[in-house]
Motif scaffolding. Sequence first.
Motif: not given
Length: 188
Positions: A161-174
Amino acid sequence: RHAISEAKFAMETSELVGILWHQGESDSYGERYKTYEDKLLSLFKHLREELNAPDIPIIIGELGHYLGDVGFGKSAVEYKQINQILSKVAHTEKNCYFVTSKGLTANPDGIHIDAVSQRKFGLRYYEAFSKQKHVLDVLDVEHEWIEKEAKRELTKNERIFVESMKFALGQLSFEEFSINISTINESK
């Protein structure tokens, strides 16, 4: 009607042991507090009758003291009057218990309680329910319990969930997200 319908559905496989009441922000302006007590008493009576639970405990949560300040909560300027009614009802009605919101804080929206405060409120609600008493002050165990919870290792689903939120917020690339999820899935 919806709450009663859902409660009756739940009662097909579960036991109803209490009702948690946390509401009033939308009644905290335009002098709506003047009719709130009668509506609340009528609602509680109706819930108990319809659910065939005349003695069921009702745990009543105080509205946040941050209301009336910012965001969506800014219009809730009469929350103190609602809180007085909530307290009065809890102290005068059978099997009703009041739970303070003292020291709790809001999300940026200014109306909803933030995650840490939800946990604290949950502890207070449990204390009121389990001991059938009012909780009028901060519990001694709150800080210790919150600290312990904050330091615990996250479950696999929580880490995803934490990683998904980071991705959704643009904090991680795909690509970063994919690598992190693979690593989590490979771990125990």
